[in-house]
Design a protein around this motif. Structure first.
Motif, PDB file in Angstrom:
ATOM      1  N   ILE A   1      10.786   9.359  26.964  1.00 19.69           N
ATOM      2  CA  ILE A   1      10.515   8.206  27.798  1.00 19.69           C
ATOM      3  C   ILE A   1      10.206   8.681  29.213  1.00 19.69           C
ATOM      4  O   ILE A   1      10.901   9.538  29.755  1.00 19.69           O
ATOM      5  N   ASP A   2       9.132   8.169  29.772  1.00 16.71           N
ATOM      6  CA  ASP A   2       8.715   8.509  31.139  1.00 16.71           C
ATOM      7  C   ASP A   2       8.575  10.017  31.316  1.00 16.71           C
ATOM      8  O   ASP A   2       8.941  10.579  32.355  1.00 16.71           O
ATOM      9  N   GLY A   3       8.076  10.688  30.300  1.00 14.60           N
ATOM     10  CA  GLY A   3       7.880  12.133  30.389  1.00 14.60           C
ATOM     11  C   GLY A   3       9.155  12.938  30.259  1.00 14.60           C
ATOM     12  O   GLY A   3       9.135  14.160  30.469  1.00 14.60           O
TER      13      GLY A   3
ATOM     14  N   ASN B   1       0.851  -1.188   0.000  1.00 13.92           N
ATOM     15  CA  ASN B   1       0.000   0.000   0.000  1.00 13.92           C
ATOM     16  C   ASN B   1       0.887   1.238   0.000  1.00 13.92           C
ATOM     17  O   ASN B   1       1.968   1.241   0.602  1.00 13.92           O
ATOM     18  N   HIS B   2       0.417   2.292  -0.662  1.00 13.76           N
ATOM     19  CA  HIS B   2       1.200   3.516  -0.807  1.00 13.76           C
ATOM     20  C   HIS B   2       0.434   4.708  -0.251  1.00 13.76           C
ATOM     21  O   HIS B   2      -0.802   4.731  -0.281  1.00 13.76           O
ATOM     22  N   PHE B   3       1.198   5.680   0.222  1.00 16.09           N
ATOM     23  CA  PHE B   3       0.608   6.941   0.672  1.00 16.09           C
ATOM     24  C   PHE B   3       1.463   8.089   0.150  1.00 16.09           C
ATOM     25  O   PHE B   3       2.681   8.113   0.351  1.00 16.09           O
ATOM     26  N   HIS B   4       0.796   9.022  -0.528  1.00 16.66           N
ATOM     27  CA  HIS B   4       1.440  10.225  -1.032  1.00 16.66           C
ATOM     28  C   HIS B   4       0.539  11.411  -0.691  1.00 16.66           C
ATOM     29  O   HIS B   4      -0.510  11.594  -1.304  1.00 16.66           O
ATOM     30  N   GLY B   5       0.934  12.203   0.313  1.00 23.71           N
ATOM     31  CA  GLY B   5       0.167  13.378   0.675  1.00 23.71           C
ATOM     32  C   GLY B   5       0.617  14.594  -0.121  1.00 23.71           C
ATOM     33  O   GLY B   5       1.394  14.497  -1.078  1.00 23.71           O
ATOM     34  N   ALA B   6       0.130  15.752   0.291  1.00 23.47           N
ATOM     35  CA  ALA B   6       0.503  16.991  -0.392  1.00 23.47           C
ATOM     36  C   ALA B   6       1.917  17.420  -0.035  1.00 23.47           C
ATOM     37  O   ALA B   6       2.517  18.220  -0.757  1.00 23.47           O
ATOM     38  N   ALA B   7       2.461  16.916   1.071  1.00 24.05           N
ATOM     39  CA  ALA B   7       3.793  17.307   1.525  1.00 24.05           C
ATOM     40  C   ALA B   7       4.862  16.417   0.893  1.00 24.05           C
ATOM     41  O   ALA B   7       4.557  15.457   0.174  1.00 24.05           O
ATOM     42  N   VAL B   8       6.117  16.748   1.205  1.00 29.18           N
ATOM     43  CA  VAL B   8       7.267  15.963   0.758  1.00 29.18           C
ATOM     44  C   VAL B   8       8.179  15.741   1.951  1.00 29.18           C
ATOM     45  O   VAL B   8       7.954  16.268   3.036  1.00 29.18           O
ATOM     46  N   ASN B   9       9.221  14.938   1.734  1.00 26.29           N
ATOM     47  CA  ASN B   9      10.239  14.657   2.749  1.00 26.29           C
ATOM     48  C   ASN B   9       9.630  14.033   4.007  1.00 26.29           C
ATOM     49  O   ASN B   9       9.666  14.600   5.096  1.00 26.29           O
ATOM     50  N   TYR B  10       9.099  12.837   3.844  1.00 23.48           N
ATOM     51  CA  TYR B  10       8.523  12.093   4.969  1.00 23.48           C
ATOM     52  C   TYR B  10       9.679  11.444   5.749  1.00 23.48           C
ATOM     53  O   TYR B  10      10.341  10.538   5.249  1.00 23.48           O
ATOM     54  N   SER B  11       9.912  11.915   6.967  1.00 20.50           N
ATOM     55  CA  SER B  11      11.102  11.489   7.688  1.00 20.50           C
ATOM     56  C   SER B  11      10.811  10.923   9.078  1.00 20.50           C
ATOM     57  O   SER B  11      11.443   9.962   9.491  1.00 20.50           O
ATOM     58  N   SER B  12       9.875  11.510   9.835  1.00 21.98           N
ATOM     59  CA  SER B  12       9.610  11.082  11.210  1.00 21.98           C
ATOM     60  C   SER B  12       8.442  10.111  11.231  1.00 21.98           C
ATOM     61  O   SER B  12       7.381  10.389  10.663  1.00 21.98           O
ATOM     62  N   LEU B  13       8.624   8.958  11.900  1.00 21.57           N
ATOM     63  CA  LEU B  13       7.587   7.932  12.000  1.00 21.57           C
ATOM     64  C   LEU B  13       7.373   7.581  13.467  1.00 21.57           C
ATOM     65  O   LEU B  13       8.336   7.334  14.204  1.00 21.57           O
ATOM     66  N   LEU B  14       6.115   7.549  13.862  1.00 24.64           N
ATOM     67  CA  LEU B  14       5.729   7.122  15.212  1.00 24.64           C
ATOM     68  C   LEU B  14       4.646   6.062  15.065  1.00 24.64           C
ATOM     69  O   LEU B  14       3.519   6.364  14.664  1.00 24.64           O
ATOM     70  N   LEU B  15       4.985   4.814  15.376  1.00 27.03           N
ATOM     71  CA  LEU B  15       4.050   3.705  15.249  1.00 27.03           C
ATOM     72  C   LEU B  15       3.468   3.360  16.609  1.00 27.03           C
ATOM     73  O   LEU B  15       4.208   3.160  17.581  1.00 27.03           O
ATOM     74  N   GLU B  16       2.149   3.292  16.669  1.00 27.04           N
ATOM     75  CA  GLU B  16       1.442   2.817  17.860  1.00 27.04           C
ATOM     76  C   GLU B  16       0.648   1.603  17.430  1.00 27.04           C
ATOM     77  O   GLU B  16      -0.469   1.705  16.900  1.00 27.04           O
TER      78      GLU B  16
ATOM     79  N   LEU C   1       0.656  14.275  21.876  1.00 25.21           N
ATOM     80  CA  LEU C   1       1.939  14.038  21.213  1.00 25.21           C
ATOM     81  C   LEU C   1       2.794  15.291  21.363  1.00 25.21           C
ATOM     82  O   LEU C   1       2.283  16.389  21.596  1.00 25.21           O
ATOM     83  N   TYR C   2       4.104  15.107  21.203  1.00 26.06           N
ATOM     84  CA  TYR C   2       5.022  16.235  21.232  1.00 26.06           C
ATOM     85  C   TYR C   2       5.843  16.202  19.946  1.00 26.06           C
ATOM     86  O   TYR C   2       6.364  15.139  19.549  1.00 26.06           O
ATOM     87  N   THR C   3       5.959  17.354  19.292  1.00 25.97           N
ATOM     88  CA  THR C   3       6.646  17.419  18.004  1.00 25.97           C
ATOM     89  C   THR C   3       7.479  18.683  17.927  1.00 25.97           C
ATOM     90  O   THR C   3       7.148  19.701  18.550  1.00 25.97           O
ATOM     91  N   CYS C   4       8.550  18.648  17.160  1.00 24.15           N
ATOM     92  CA  CYS C   4       9.436  19.791  16.940  1.00 24.15           C
ATOM     93  C   CYS C   4       9.814  19.852  15.468  1.00 24.15           C
ATOM     94  O   CYS C   4       9.955  18.816  14.799  1.00 24.15           O
TER      95      CYS C   4
ATOM     96  N   ARG D   1       5.283  10.302  21.583  1.00 23.00           N
ATOM     97  CA  ARG D   1       4.175  10.337  22.529  1.00 23.00           C
ATOM     98  C   ARG D   1       4.619  11.080  23.800  1.00 23.00           C
ATOM     99  O   ARG D   1       5.642  10.757  24.399  1.00 23.00           O
ATOM    100  N   TYR D   2       3.842  12.094  24.207  1.00 23.98           N
ATOM    101  CA  TYR D   2       4.140  12.861  25.421  1.00 23.98           C
ATOM    102  C   TYR D   2       3.448  12.246  26.638  1.00 23.98           C
ATOM    103  O   TYR D   2       4.066  12.014  27.676  1.00 23.98           O
ATOM    104  N   ASN D   3       2.152  11.973  26.507  1.00 28.69           N
ATOM    105  CA  ASN D   3       1.393  11.295  27.567  1.00 28.69           C
ATOM    106  C   ASN D   3       0.216  10.576  26.922  1.00 28.69           C
ATOM    107  O   ASN D   3       0.184  10.418  25.691  1.00 28.69           O
ATOM    108  N   ASP D   4      -0.736  10.188  27.698  1.00 23.43           N
ATOM    109  CA  ASP D   4      -1.865   9.411  27.171  1.00 23.43           C
ATOM    110  C   ASP D   4      -2.733  10.216  26.216  1.00 23.43           C
ATOM    111  O   ASP D   4      -3.450   9.627  25.389  1.00 23.43           O
TER     112      ASP D   4
END
Length: 884
Positions: free
Chosen positions: A178-180, A49-64, A133-136, A127-130
């Motif tokens: 990790i752990d806040g 399966n493929h995903f192509h959004g409007a953005a480019v440079n997909y670099s950060s991945l967070l899997l839950e 999310l936290y992002t930069c 993930r920041y807490n329940d």
């Protein structure tokens, strides 16, 4: 002179590298390019399966994996995807996060690139807490961080990010939460001082930059937390490991190597010193990672990616690292494996000390408790319950001795995998239990051109099961994560994401193909190759990861072999195709059960990727040919051919005979190239098939017969032309009748004497045109433009008593200059033989004219009577396939 030494050493290093690659003169050829067993292009991918959004440079991945969500950070956007199918746009959500126009203008004023740097590139996502999310992101060279409400998938708060995220989107960066607590490592500010930090909660910690500079131009690639406190008998602390490449200050054998790979360690419970090293790490230590080939002194000193595979016991964990060479114009990668126990041994070993601007091993007394160690029960017995309780002499020793003397060698003392044809960029590892009960590490390695290598570690080597082309356009793999729940790996690149199954067992269509793959996830159930996880009872499944050759019965049977029959004229070349899917298999051929030994022109055979080429077939080369794919010592039949070599029919032995009639399947029309305006008449050649061309001492005899044949055609053509001119002159001058100025066309058919339902014969067509009454200003010699004679094969249904219908008139070639003719006859006769797929013919053309004679019928009737007496029986050959 100062610049000559580095240049000389660099040239010597490159020369040494080339010698190592080619194995001369230092030793035998080194296997520097492990070949993937199979190659799958993007149009052959299964279940992706493929995903192509409007953005480019997909670099950060967070899997839950639990809720089945995949968060993706790209340039100025964050996406929320369903792990079951990332292509499902009905479930996916997007969150735009672009830098303002004013921020981009300020970025441009700083001299940054508007195409790459003056955007908001998401570098951190965790993930920041329940609930959040936290992002930069780089935010156009003014880093910003934000909190995201997971339920509503919206931003709820923004804050300064210059201490948590790099300014430059191309700078190496790693971080996790990790752990806040947030940990990160990069070059954060404009002054480009690298740092390992704990960003929050208070107190914030960082590395020390004086007097020994703990980090030197460090380029970070990865980080990991190992909970070594669990079940610890000494009350140990958890540890954080950071992996990077930095400028080398140690003495090395090659002065051209200016970089070195490192691993650094800090304690999770470190809170800095009381007076010395305030808000600085008190447990920072670093050591060198070695990935080299000792026999060849080849050093891979640039670290590109690291994956930590945790064992059942944390101390049994291993690190996999991707290394490259310092020379960027040399494409070569290596994968080395390291044991956590070896890393711990290095950090427990001797220290290095900076003496006279050079690092040397420290031989003095080491304070107690050991500097750089985490707080353990030994410390607590001395009333040292935290790093703030450490005495200043220990902290001062840590400040001056951050580097360890002992180097960390890879498991086995050499790389697991060498690759010369690709630059590896990213890697993920999954541990799988095979049918033999052993645990295998499966490696998923991305390349700089968008390929994914799926491999398995077998003992001390790596077997690449397959290479998958994930993207049509060449682009580097940025990141990848593995989902155990979905049995998929998610791979990101500049243009988008691809969800790839961890295995494609259905690709293997036979037992031996399934076993040869050596895929720990696949097994043969008697009918198909399927995933072993889908079987509760696995006793009947076949799998052989260690050898890749055992378990299949009747592996050499012809049940799946394609059988063909080939017929070829003696002397022809014939190609027997044999397509082998496995890159590791080699083709072997047998003739009537005997293996063909030796290949080349002298042996009459030549092998290649396409098959077996039989050169100049002879009668003794008739028989049953088999092609086998030999892999792991097993011969697997692939193709079967029965080749019949037909004898060459005898050539014409006297001048008055007509050419030997051949089967229609041995004639193929060839078209001559279009002539230029200044060239002579168009010539098409009717040459005998290559099988009729004799070899050796008979060649001169054949050339003599060919000359006689061409001379016969030329004499008949000249006679026709002379008679036509004479009749024209008599008709025009004596009678001067208007009826004489008419065009006429006559075709003479010469049928072959055979009783086959579908016969072949030759047609002799003569088209002549003469004076049409407009002769003013031209002589009689130049007013005749010549005539056209053609011999072509025909294919009609006839019986011996039938007369073939007249052939349609041929198209007139363009008029040619008068200088090309002598007395109305072409000065050039055809002398070239053309070979095309073993079937060809000779076609003779003379020049056209624009006039014809009313007395033409008398000549054609006479010629028909002559040629009717010269019939030959046709060769009755019915090959299954025409020769090549």
């Amino acid at each position: 002179m100062g610049q000559t030494k580095p240049l000389t050493s660099m040239l010597l290093g490159l020369g040494h590298l080339i010698s190592v690659i080619w194995g001369f003169p230092f030793g035998p050829v080194l296997d520097v390019d492990v070949t993937p067993r199979t190659t799958v292009h993007v149009n052959g991918l299964l279940g992706c399966n493929h995903f192509h959004g409007a953005a480019v440079n997909y670099s950060s991945l967070l899997l839950e994996d639990g809720p089945g969500l995949l968060y993706v950070g790209a340039r100025e956007a964050i996406y929320k995807l369903d792990t079951a199918n990332i292509s499902d746009t009905n479930i996916s959500l997007s969150l735009e996060w672009a830098a303002s126009a004013e921020q981009k203008r300020q970025c441009l004023s700083k001299g940054k690139n508007n195409q790459t740097e003056c955007y908001n590139h998401v570098r951190f996502l965790d993930r920041y807490n329940d609930t959040h999310l936290y992002t930069c992101g780089t935010h156009a060279f003014r880093p910003r961080c934000a909190y995201i409400d997971v339920a509503r998938f919206t931003f709820v708060r923004f804050e300064e990010g210059k201490e948590k995220c790099p300014y430059d989107p191309t700078k190496g960066y790693t971080g996790f939460m990790i752990d806040g607590e947030m940990y990160s490592a990069s070059q954060y500010e404009f002054r480009n001082i690298p740092d390992i930090r704990r960003n929050f909660p208070f107190p914030n910690l960082r590395t020390d930059d004086s007097p020994t500079r703990w980090l030197l131009e460090s380029d970070f690639v990865s980080s990991a937390l190992l909970r070594e406190s669990i079940n610890s008998s000494i009350g140990d602390d958890d540890k954080l490991y950071f992996f990077f490449t930095e400028r080398n200050t140690e003495p090395t054998a090659y002065s051209s190597q200016t970089k070195v790979a490192r691993v650094a360690r800090v304690c999770k419970g470190d809170i800095g010193g009381q007076r010395t090293l305030q808000r600085k790490w008190t447990s920072f230590l670093k050591a060198r990672l070695v990935c080299a080939i000792p026999d060849y002194e080849l050093q891979f000193n640039v670290l590109r990616s690291v994956f930590v595979a945790e064992g059942s016991d944390v101390h049994d964990s291993v690190f996999y690292g991707i290394f490259g060479l310092e020379w960027r114009n040399v494409k070569m990668s290596a994968v080395c494996q390291y044991s956590l126990r070896d890393v711990q041994t290095a950090f427990d070993g001797p220290y290095m000390e900076l003496q006279d601007s050079k690092w040397r091993e420290y031989t003095g007394k080491v304070p107690d408790p050991r500097p750089g160690s985490c707080i353990t029960d030994q410390h607590r017995a001395l009333l040292i319950n935290s790093s703030r309780d450490l005495p200043d002499n220990i902290l001062n020793f840590v400040r001056k001795h951050p580097l360890m003397s002992r180097q960390i060698q890879p498991v086995g003392g050499r790389p697991l995998l060498l690759q010369r044809s690709a630059d590896y960029t990213k890697m993920a590892v999954q541990q799988v239990v095979g049918l033999d009960g052993l645990i295998y590490d499966m490696l998923f390695i991305g390349t700089d051109e968008g390929w994914l290598h799926r491999a398995v570690k077998i003992r001390d080597r790596v077997h690449i099961i397959e290479e998958l082309q994930l993207f049509e356009e060449k682009q580097p793999i940025n990141n990848m994560v593995i989902s155990q729940k979905q049995n998929s790996i998610y791979v990101s690149a500049p243009s988008g994401l691809v969800q790839v199954p961890l295995s494609s067992c259905e690709r293997y269509t036979s037992c031996y193909d399934c076993v040869f793959a050596r895929d720990p996830l696949c097994g043969w159930d008697g009918r198909t190759c399927a995933e072993i996880a889908s079987y509760a009872n696995r006793s009947s499944l076949i799998q052989d990861i260690q050898m890749g050759s055992r378990g299949c019965t009747n592996i050499t049977s012809d049940g799946f072999v394609l059988h063909r029959t080939r017929a070829v004229m003696a002397g022809d070349d014939v190609l027997l195709q044999c397509e082998i899917r496995s890159n590791l298999a080699t083709p072997h051929w047998t003739l009537n059960g005997q293996q063909l030994q030796g290949y080349g022109v002298d042996f009459g055979y030549r092998t290649g990727n396409d098959g077996l080429l039989i050169i100049g077939t002879q009668n003794q080369q008739s028989g049953h040919y088999r092609c086998y794919a030999v892999e792991n010592g097993v011969w697997v039949p692939v193709r079967s051919y029965v080749v019949r070599v037909q004898p060459v029919p005898p050539p014409a032995s006297h001048l008055s005979g007509s050419p030997t009639a051949l089967p229609e399947s041995f004639f193929t029309t060839t078209t001559a190239p279009t002539p230029s305006p200044s060239s002579g008449p168009v010539e098409q050649i009717l040459s005998p098939p290559p099988a009729l061309l004799p070899s050796g001492p008979e060649f001169q005899t054949y050339r003599h017969m060919e000359a006689m044949y061409i001379s016969l055609v030329a004499v008949l053509g000249g006679l026709c032309l002379v008679l036509t001119v004479v009749l024209l002159y008599v008709s025009f001058c004596a009678h001067n009748s208007p009826d004489a100025r008419k065009y006429s066309q006559q075709a003479l058919s010469i049928p072959t004497a055979t009783e086959r339902k579908r016969s072949s014969h030759f047609e002799l067509k003569t088209i002549s045109s003469h004076c049409n009454g407009r002769t003013e200003g031209r002589s009689r010699a130049t007013s005749r433009d010549g005539e056209f004679l053609q011999i072509v094969p025909a294919d009609i249904q006839t019986t011996p008593s039938e007369e073939p219908p007249p052939a349609p008139p041929l198209p007139m070639p363009p008029p040619l200059p008068d200088s090309e003719y002598a007395n109305g006859l072409s000065a050039t006769l055809p002398s070239m033989l053309r070979k095309m797929n073993g079937n060809s013919y000779v076609l003779l053309r003379q020049t056209d004219s624009e006039m014809t004679s009313p007395l033409y019928h008398s000549f054609t009737e006479e010629l028909n009577k002559i040629l009717e007496k010269r019939k030959h029986t046709q060769l009755d050959i019915q090959p299954d396939e025409s020769s090549v």
